[in-house]
Design a protein around this motif. Sequence first.
Motif, PDB file in Angstrom:
ATOM      1  N   GLY A 263       0.785  -1.239   0.000  1.00  0.00           N
ATOM      2  CA  GLY A 263       0.000   0.000   0.000  1.00  0.00           C
ATOM      3  C   GLY A 263       0.811   1.280   0.000  1.00  0.00           C
ATOM      4  N   THR A 264       2.108   1.192   0.360  1.00  0.00           N
ATOM      5  CA  THR A 264       2.854   2.451   0.493  1.00  0.00           C
ATOM      6  C   THR A 264       3.156   3.091  -0.863  1.00  0.00           C
ATOM      7  OG1 THR A 264       4.929   1.204   0.590  1.00  0.00           O
ATOM      8  CG2 THR A 264       3.927   1.816   2.689  1.00  0.00           C
ATOM      9  N   ARG A 265       3.155   2.285  -1.952  1.00  0.00           N
ATOM     10  CA  ARG A 265       3.446   2.874  -3.262  1.00  0.00           C
ATOM     11  C   ARG A 265       2.353   3.873  -3.660  1.00  0.00           C
ATOM     12  NH1 ARG A 265       5.642   0.427  -9.055  1.00  0.00           N
ATOM     13  NH2 ARG A 265       5.095   2.321 -10.190  1.00  0.00           N
ATOM     14  N   ASN A 266       1.147   3.696  -3.113  1.00  0.00           N
ATOM     15  CA  ASN A 266       0.090   4.605  -3.547  1.00  0.00           C
ATOM     16  C   ASN A 266       0.239   6.043  -3.021  1.00  0.00           C
ATOM     17  OD1 ASN A 266      -1.152   4.627  -1.003  1.00  0.00           O
ATOM     18  ND2 ASN A 266      -2.573   2.994  -1.532  1.00  0.00           N
ATOM     19  N   LEU A 267       1.291   6.277  -2.205  1.00  0.00           N
ATOM     20  CA  LEU A 267       1.575   7.671  -1.794  1.00  0.00           C
ATOM     21  C   LEU A 267       1.804   8.580  -3.008  1.00  0.00           C
ATOM     22  CD1 LEU A 267       4.093   7.624   1.174  1.00  0.00           C
ATOM     23  CD2 LEU A 267       1.648   8.179   1.186  1.00  0.00           C
ATOM     24  N   VAL A 268       2.368   8.027  -4.065  1.00  0.00           N
ATOM     25  CA  VAL A 268       2.632   8.861  -5.256  1.00  0.00           C
ATOM     26  C   VAL A 268       1.330   9.247  -5.948  1.00  0.00           C
ATOM     27  CG1 VAL A 268       4.929   7.873  -5.649  1.00  0.00           C
ATOM     28  CG2 VAL A 268       2.959   6.945  -6.891  1.00  0.00           C
ATOM     29  N   LYS A 363      -9.940   5.929  -1.498  1.00  0.00           N
ATOM     30  CA  LYS A 363      -8.749   6.320  -0.731  1.00  0.00           C
ATOM     31  C   LYS A 363      -8.133   7.589  -1.291  1.00  0.00           C
ATOM     32  CE  LYS A 363      -7.383   1.802   0.938  1.00  0.00           C
ATOM     33  NZ  LYS A 363      -6.304   0.804   0.902  1.00  0.00           N
ATOM     34  N   VAL A 364      -7.638   8.415  -0.392  1.00  0.00           N
ATOM     35  CA  VAL A 364      -7.035   9.688  -0.759  1.00  0.00           C
ATOM     36  C   VAL A 364      -5.746   9.820   0.061  1.00  0.00           C
ATOM     37  CG1 VAL A 364      -7.330  12.197  -0.567  1.00  0.00           C
ATOM     38  CG2 VAL A 364      -9.269  10.774  -1.281  1.00  0.00           C
ATOM     39  N   VAL A 365      -4.704  10.337  -0.561  1.00  0.00           N
ATOM     40  CA  VAL A 365      -3.467  10.585   0.186  1.00  0.00           C
ATOM     41  C   VAL A 365      -3.628  11.918   0.927  1.00  0.00           C
ATOM     42  CG1 VAL A 365      -0.985  11.037   0.019  1.00  0.00           C
ATOM     43  CG2 VAL A 365      -2.053   9.290  -1.451  1.00  0.00           C
ATOM     44  N   LEU A 366      -3.544  11.855   2.253  1.00  0.00           N
ATOM     45  CA  LEU A 366      -3.752  13.062   3.057  1.00  0.00           C
ATOM     46  C   LEU A 366      -2.408  13.629   3.507  1.00  0.00           C
ATOM     47  CD1 LEU A 366      -6.768  11.818   5.225  1.00  0.00           C
ATOM     48  CD2 LEU A 366      -6.840  13.281   3.178  1.00  0.00           C
ATOM     49  N   LEU A 367      -2.154  14.883   3.180  1.00  0.00           N
ATOM     50  CA  LEU A 367      -0.917  15.534   3.626  1.00  0.00           C
ATOM     51  C   LEU A 367      -1.038  15.907   5.094  1.00  0.00           C
ATOM     52  CD1 LEU A 367      -0.082  18.152   0.793  1.00  0.00           C
ATOM     53  CD2 LEU A 367       0.759  15.797   1.043  1.00  0.00           C
ATOM     54  N   SER A 368       0.117  15.850   5.802  1.00  0.00           N
ATOM     55  CA  SER A 368       0.117  16.376   7.166  1.00  0.00           C
ATOM     56  C   SER A 368       0.954  17.654   7.216  1.00  0.00           C
ATOM     57  CB  SER A 368       0.663  15.339   8.149  1.00  0.00           C
ATOM     58  OG  SER A 368       1.910  14.874   7.700  1.00  0.00           O
ATOM     59  N   SER A 369       1.701  17.889   6.146  1.00  0.00           N
ATOM     60  CA  SER A 369       2.426  19.159   5.973  1.00  0.00           C
ATOM     61  C   SER A 369       2.874  19.166   4.519  1.00  0.00           C
ATOM     62  CB  SER A 369       3.650  19.225   6.899  1.00  0.00           C
ATOM     63  OG  SER A 369       4.656  18.364   6.415  1.00  0.00           O
ATOM     64  N   LEU A 370       3.495  20.249   4.076  1.00  0.00           N
ATOM     65  CA  LEU A 370       4.032  20.258   2.712  1.00  0.00           C
ATOM     66  C   LEU A 370       5.381  19.558   2.765  1.00  0.00           C
ATOM     67  CD1 LEU A 370       2.925  23.828   1.721  1.00  0.00           C
ATOM     68  CD2 LEU A 370       2.014  21.654   0.876  1.00  0.00           C
ATOM     69  N   GLY A 371       5.343  18.241   2.637  1.00  0.00           N
ATOM     70  CA  GLY A 371       6.562  17.449   2.756  1.00  0.00           C
ATOM     71  C   GLY A 371       6.325  16.149   3.502  1.00  0.00           C
ATOM     72  N   SER A 372       5.087  15.923   3.995  1.00  0.00           N
ATOM     73  CA  SER A 372       4.806  14.645   4.664  1.00  0.00           C
ATOM     74  C   SER A 372       3.322  14.315   4.597  1.00  0.00           C
ATOM     75  CB  SER A 372       5.260  14.699   6.125  1.00  0.00           C
ATOM     76  OG  SER A 372       4.490  15.652   6.812  1.00  0.00           O
ATOM     77  N   GLN A 377       0.424   5.567   3.777  1.00  0.00           N
ATOM     78  CA  GLN A 377      -0.276   5.217   2.537  1.00  0.00           C
ATOM     79  C   GLN A 377      -1.559   6.030   2.445  1.00  0.00           C
ATOM     80  OE1 GLN A 377      -2.636   1.477   2.846  1.00  0.00           O
ATOM     81  NE2 GLN A 377      -1.010   0.895   4.280  1.00  0.00           N
ATOM     82  N   ALA A 378      -2.300   5.854   1.349  1.00  0.00           N
ATOM     83  CA  ALA A 378      -3.551   6.591   1.170  1.00  0.00           C
ATOM     84  C   ALA A 378      -4.545   6.197   2.259  1.00  0.00           C
ATOM     85  CB  ALA A 378      -4.128   6.279  -0.206  1.00  0.00           C
ATOM     86  N   SER A 379      -5.366   7.160   2.686  1.00  0.00           N
ATOM     87  CA  SER A 379      -6.327   6.918   3.766  1.00  0.00           C
ATOM     88  C   SER A 379      -7.731   6.748   3.192  1.00  0.00           C
ATOM     89  CB  SER A 379      -6.359   8.123   4.712  1.00  0.00           C
ATOM     90  OG  SER A 379      -5.044   8.511   5.052  1.00  0.00           O
ATOM     91  N   ILE A 380      -8.526   5.936   3.857  1.00  0.00           N
ATOM     92  CA  ILE A 380      -9.928   5.787   3.440  1.00  0.00           C
ATOM     93  C   ILE A 380     -10.679   7.076   3.780  1.00  0.00           C
ATOM     94  CG2 ILE A 380     -12.086   4.538   3.919  1.00  0.00           C
ATOM     95  CD1 ILE A 380     -10.468   2.010   4.127  1.00  0.00           C
ATOM     96  N   VAL A 381     -11.415   7.597   2.799  1.00  0.00           N
ATOM     97  CA  VAL A 381     -12.184   8.825   3.016  1.00  0.00           C
ATOM     98  C   VAL A 381     -13.616   8.581   2.544  1.00  0.00           C
ATOM     99  CG1 VAL A 381     -12.423  11.266   2.343  1.00  0.00           C
ATOM    100  CG2 VAL A 381     -10.145  10.301   2.705  1.00  0.00           C
ATOM    101  N   GLU A 382     -14.577   8.993   3.350  1.00  0.00           N
ATOM    102  CA  GLU A 382     -15.976   8.765   3.013  1.00  0.00           C
ATOM    103  C   GLU A 382     -16.373   9.607   1.793  1.00  0.00           C
ATOM    104  OE1 GLU A 382     -15.849  10.759   6.625  1.00  0.00           O
ATOM    105  OE2 GLU A 382     -14.224   9.426   6.025  1.00  0.00           O
ATOM    106  N   ASP A 383     -17.288   9.054   0.981  1.00  0.00           N
ATOM    107  CA  ASP A 383     -17.781   9.764  -0.203  1.00  0.00           C
ATOM    108  C   ASP A 383     -18.280  11.161   0.153  1.00  0.00           C
ATOM    109  OD1 ASP A 383     -17.252   7.461  -1.531  1.00  0.00           O
ATOM    110  OD2 ASP A 383     -19.204   7.334  -2.545  1.00  0.00           O
ATOM    111  N   ALA A 384     -18.975  11.273   1.273  1.00  0.00           N
ATOM    112  CA  ALA A 384     -19.577  12.555   1.655  1.00  0.00           C
ATOM    113  C   ALA A 384     -18.501  13.629   1.792  1.00  0.00           C
ATOM    114  CB  ALA A 384     -20.350  12.410   2.960  1.00  0.00           C
TER     115      ALA A 384
END
Length: 392
Positions: A263-268, A363-372, A377-384
């Motif tokens: 799953g970590t490759r999906n960060l890109v 799934k969506v890749v969520l940033l925690s800062s500009l650089g991390s 890996q990508a996080s599950i995010v609800e459709d709403a």
Amino acid sequence: IEIKVCLDSQIHIGSADSSFDYLSYIARSVIHGLPSSAYLIVTDRNVAKFHLTSLEAALHAVIEANARISSKVSTYIMPSGEATKTRETKAGMEDWMLVSGLTRDTVVIALGGGVVGDLVGFVAATYMRSVRLCHVPTTLLAMVDSSVGGKVAVDTPLGKNMIGAFHPAKHIFVFPHFLVTLPAREVANGMAEVIKTAAIRDSTMFRLIASSAADIWQAFKDVKDASGTCMLESRLHFLQSFIASSIAIKSDIVNADPKELNGTRNLVNFGHTIGHAIESLLLPEALHGEAIAVGMCLEARIAVTKGHLTISELRSLRDCLKAYDLPTSMLDFAKCASAPNLTVDKLLDRMAIDKKNAGIAKKVVLLSSLGSTAEKQASIVEDAHIAAVIAA
Ligand code: ADP
Ligand code: ZN
């Protein structure tokens, strides 16, 4: 020349030095490194105009200089543009190769942007159960992203890259020299992936890209306006450092999860969940990098609403994209004839066939800062949640 190893590929990253004979370097590496009875160069009509004859000449020169080598060099030219990355184009090329009598020891050289690289790579993956492949990326996007990591594919009307394989090239030749003929819009297109890569992994690189934008981008456009499609060598030197950093980051991520199993490759894929949906609805009016630029802004907005990213970081991301003439909101696509397609429902429909999905969960890749990123890996995010940022 710096050589990096990613999966089974040797990535040769050249400096932008104009006196270096990069074509001869490529020809020597291919012919001495991968002995064969036949080398097939595949390119598209655009790239052929600028870079084909010189590469053919370089290969012939190496063959002629060595009496023991009698390989033949052939060329196949395909149409250009994302719309040609189809099963049909692939079949046409395969039939041509069979008729031409190309055998399993053939080395296929993909000379061009991501479209050529992905399609030709997929042909190489399946022709006679696979033949050796070399990538010579000629767009910024292909240099920093699509040529690295072994993924090859074609599109279908339902989505991009839906049918494909993992087939790492033996060699990837990354020479900024090819970029002198690349139009400004295509350079911006590649910068979107460079910015993406910095945003998920490297805050210093992000700041450098953001702070050099005014200098280099404005200067580049001035040159372009004055003399058509021509980039000054000084511009290439700046791009070169971003190219090398992007490739280093992408290789690290790919080497840690080559086939997307942990799953970590999906960060890109930051920006790509929403970006791919936008792109497929706007094709061919929006370029990949343009669609994912907006995708990054919307996905970063989700990270803000979830409390991972600050509003001011979201603003810096937008400012950086804008500085490279990239769009940052769906309103920026208003001029496109297909813009009315960008409804919440249609976008969510397209996202439903994303390869990252776990069943129906997106799934969506969520940033925690500009650089991390918030997770590795990508996080599950609800459709709403996705619908809310799209509608905003
Ligand atoms: P990408 O690499 O962005 O995925 P393409 O392979 O479609 O996409 O390339 C984008 C466009 O740029 C195509 O029309 C292609 O023919 C053209 N192109 C590729 N490389 C060059 C170059 N070095 N100089 C000029 N045009 C190029
Ligand atoms: Zn991409």
